[in-house]
Design a protein around this motif. Structure first.
Motif, PDB file in Angstrom:
ATOM      1  N   ILE A 195       0.840  -1.191   0.000  1.00 23.05           N
ATOM      2  CA  ILE A 195       0.000   0.000   0.000  1.00 23.05           C
ATOM      3  C   ILE A 195       0.875   1.241   0.000  1.00 23.05           C
ATOM      4  CG2 ILE A 195      -1.918  -1.129   1.193  1.00 23.05           C
ATOM      5  CD1 ILE A 195      -1.050   0.372   3.745  1.00 23.05           C
ATOM      6  N   ILE A 196       0.287   2.351  -0.426  1.00 19.70           N
ATOM      7  CA  ILE A 196       0.967   3.630  -0.266  1.00 19.70           C
ATOM      8  C   ILE A 196       0.664   4.079   1.155  1.00 19.70           C
ATOM      9  CG2 ILE A 196       1.232   5.978  -1.132  1.00 19.70           C
ATOM     10  CD1 ILE A 196       0.187   4.991  -3.824  1.00 19.70           C
ATOM     11  N   PHE A 197       1.569   3.753   2.046  1.00 19.04           N
ATOM     12  CA  PHE A 197       1.330   3.831   3.478  1.00 19.04           C
ATOM     13  C   PHE A 197       0.914   5.225   3.927  1.00 19.04           C
ATOM     14  CE2 PHE A 197       2.870   4.349   7.859  1.00 19.04           C
ATOM     15  CZ  PHE A 197       2.227   3.296   8.485  1.00 19.04           C
ATOM     16  N   SER A 198       1.537   6.252   3.363  1.00 14.97           N
ATOM     17  CA  SER A 198       1.286   7.618   3.816  1.00 14.97           C
ATOM     18  C   SER A 198      -0.148   8.083   3.577  1.00 14.97           C
ATOM     19  CB  SER A 198       2.263   8.590   3.149  1.00 14.97           C
ATOM     20  OG  SER A 198       2.121   8.566   1.742  1.00 14.97           O
ATOM     21  N   ARG A 199      -0.885   7.405   2.718  1.00 19.74           N
ATOM     22  CA  ARG A 199      -2.268   7.769   2.443  1.00 19.74           C
ATOM     23  C   ARG A 199      -3.254   7.217   3.466  1.00 19.74           C
ATOM     24  NH1 ARG A 199      -2.841   6.629  -4.103  1.00 19.74           N
ATOM     25  NH2 ARG A 199      -1.328   8.224  -4.797  1.00 19.74           N
ATOM     26  N   TYR A 200      -2.829   6.280   4.273  1.00 19.60           N
ATOM     27  CA  TYR A 200      -3.737   5.512   5.112  1.00 19.60           C
ATOM     28  C   TYR A 200      -3.787   6.006   6.538  1.00 19.60           C
ATOM     29  CZ  TYR A 200      -4.504   1.904   1.603  1.00 19.60           C
ATOM     30  OH  TYR A 200      -4.889   1.212   0.479  1.00 19.60           O
ATOM     31  N   THR A 257       0.129   5.065  23.424  1.00 19.14           N
ATOM     32  CA  THR A 257       0.501   6.084  22.452  1.00 19.14           C
ATOM     33  C   THR A 257       0.703   5.439  21.094  1.00 19.14           C
ATOM     34  OG1 THR A 257       1.631   7.399  24.160  1.00 19.14           O
ATOM     35  CG2 THR A 257       2.103   7.929  21.861  1.00 19.14           C
ATOM     36  N   ILE A 258       0.004   5.945  20.096  1.00 22.54           N
ATOM     37  CA  ILE A 258       0.172   5.470  18.731  1.00 22.54           C
ATOM     38  C   ILE A 258       1.065   6.447  17.972  1.00 22.54           C
ATOM     39  CG2 ILE A 258      -1.919   6.606  17.860  1.00 22.54           C
ATOM     40  CD1 ILE A 258      -2.338   4.168  16.023  1.00 22.54           C
ATOM     41  N   SER A 259       1.907   5.914  17.116  1.00 19.13           N
ATOM     42  CA  SER A 259       2.769   6.745  16.290  1.00 19.13           C
ATOM     43  C   SER A 259       3.009   6.035  14.968  1.00 19.13           C
ATOM     44  CB  SER A 259       4.093   7.049  16.990  1.00 19.13           C
ATOM     45  OG  SER A 259       4.819   5.861  17.256  1.00 19.13           O
ATOM     46  N   ARG A 260       3.505   6.779  14.002  1.00 20.88           N
ATOM     47  CA  ARG A 260       3.789   6.174  12.704  1.00 20.88           C
ATOM     48  C   ARG A 260       5.096   6.687  12.151  1.00 20.88           C
ATOM     49  NH1 ARG A 260      -1.157   7.241   9.156  1.00 20.88           N
ATOM     50  NH2 ARG A 260       0.151   6.316   7.498  1.00 20.88           N
ATOM     51  N   ASP A 261       5.743   5.847  11.372  1.00 25.56           N
ATOM     52  CA  ASP A 261       6.975   6.191  10.683  1.00 25.56           C
ATOM     53  C   ASP A 261       6.738   5.871   9.216  1.00 25.56           C
ATOM     54  OD1 ASP A 261       9.511   6.463   9.583  1.00 25.56           O
ATOM     55  OD2 ASP A 261      10.529   5.564  11.290  1.00 25.56           O
ATOM     56  N   ASN A 262       6.402   6.886   8.441  1.00 18.74           N
ATOM     57  CA  ASN A 262       6.057   6.657   7.040  1.00 18.74           C
ATOM     58  C   ASN A 262       7.246   6.145   6.231  1.00 18.74           C
ATOM     59  OD1 ASN A 262       3.453   7.450   7.550  1.00 18.74           O
ATOM     60  ND2 ASN A 262       3.630   9.445   6.549  1.00 18.74           N
ATOM     61  N   ALA A 263       8.454   6.529   6.623  1.00 22.05           N
ATOM     62  CA  ALA A 263       9.638   6.057   5.919  1.00 22.05           C
ATOM     63  C   ALA A 263       9.822   4.556   6.071  1.00 22.05           C
ATOM     64  CB  ALA A 263      10.878   6.797   6.406  1.00 22.05           C
ATOM     65  N   LYS A 264       9.313   3.993   7.166  1.00 24.24           N
ATOM     66  CA  LYS A 264       9.419   2.562   7.413  1.00 24.24           C
ATOM     67  C   LYS A 264       8.112   1.815   7.173  1.00 24.24           C
ATOM     68  CE  LYS A 264      13.109   2.991  10.838  1.00 24.24           C
ATOM     69  NZ  LYS A 264      13.536   2.708  12.230  1.00 24.24           N
ATOM     70  N   ASN A 265       7.085   2.522   6.729  1.00 28.03           N
ATOM     71  CA  ASN A 265       5.763   1.920   6.520  1.00 28.03           C
ATOM     72  C   ASN A 265       5.294   1.161   7.759  1.00 28.03           C
ATOM     73  OD1 ASN A 265       5.849   2.949   3.937  1.00 28.03           O
ATOM     74  ND2 ASN A 265       5.878   0.966   2.898  1.00 28.03           N
ATOM     75  N   THR A 266       5.483   1.775   8.916  1.00 23.85           N
ATOM     76  CA  THR A 266       5.221   1.093  10.170  1.00 23.85           C
ATOM     77  C   THR A 266       4.458   1.996  11.131  1.00 23.85           C
ATOM     78  OG1 THR A 266       7.207  -0.263   9.935  1.00 23.85           O
ATOM     79  CG2 THR A 266       6.256  -0.105  12.130  1.00 23.85           C
TER      80      THR A 266
END
Length: 119
Positions: free
Chosen positions: A27-32, A68-77
């Motif tokens: 998926i294009i992770f950053s869109r989700y 706490t939720i967080s995201r790292d778009n560079a790692k798709n995680t």
């Protein structure tokens, strides 16, 4: 193929901490928008944390201040940091990816990772 793979679950004592991760591919992770849900035996699946594509977060009262939720778009995680864990947090934790467009909603789920809080 779209795949969400959760990791980081395990057995922890009450008051302890765990960090879950969910790695996405296909998926294009950053869109989700990314969400964490949990499901315990005999209970309904419940949302425990969500984060939008822009990074805005939301939590139910049951976990607010502890998770706490967080995201790292560079790692798709996406991550879920869980502190001050309680026995009632015991459940299978599942990762969800969601992209809502004007004509279609894309919705994917991982298999889940078991979190057990017990002494």
């Amino acid at each position: 193929q779209v795949q969400l793979v959760e990791a980081g679950g395990g057995l922890v004592q009450p008051g302890g901490s765990l960090r879950l991760s969910c790695a996405a591919s296909g998926i294009i992770f950053s869109r989700y928008a990314m969400d964490w849900y949990r499901q315990a035996p005999g209970k309904q699946r419940e949302l425990v944390a969500g984060i939008t594509d822009f990074g805005s977060t939301n939590y139910p009262d049951s976990v607010k201040g502890r998770f706490t939720i967080s995201r790292d778009n560079a790692k798709n995680t996406v991550y879920l940091q869980m502190n001050s864990l309680k026995p009632e947090d015991t459940a299978v934790y599942l990762c969800n990816a969601r992209w809502v467009t004007s004509f279609y909603t894309y919705d994917y789920w991982g298999q889940g990772t078991q979190v057990t809080v017990s002494s």
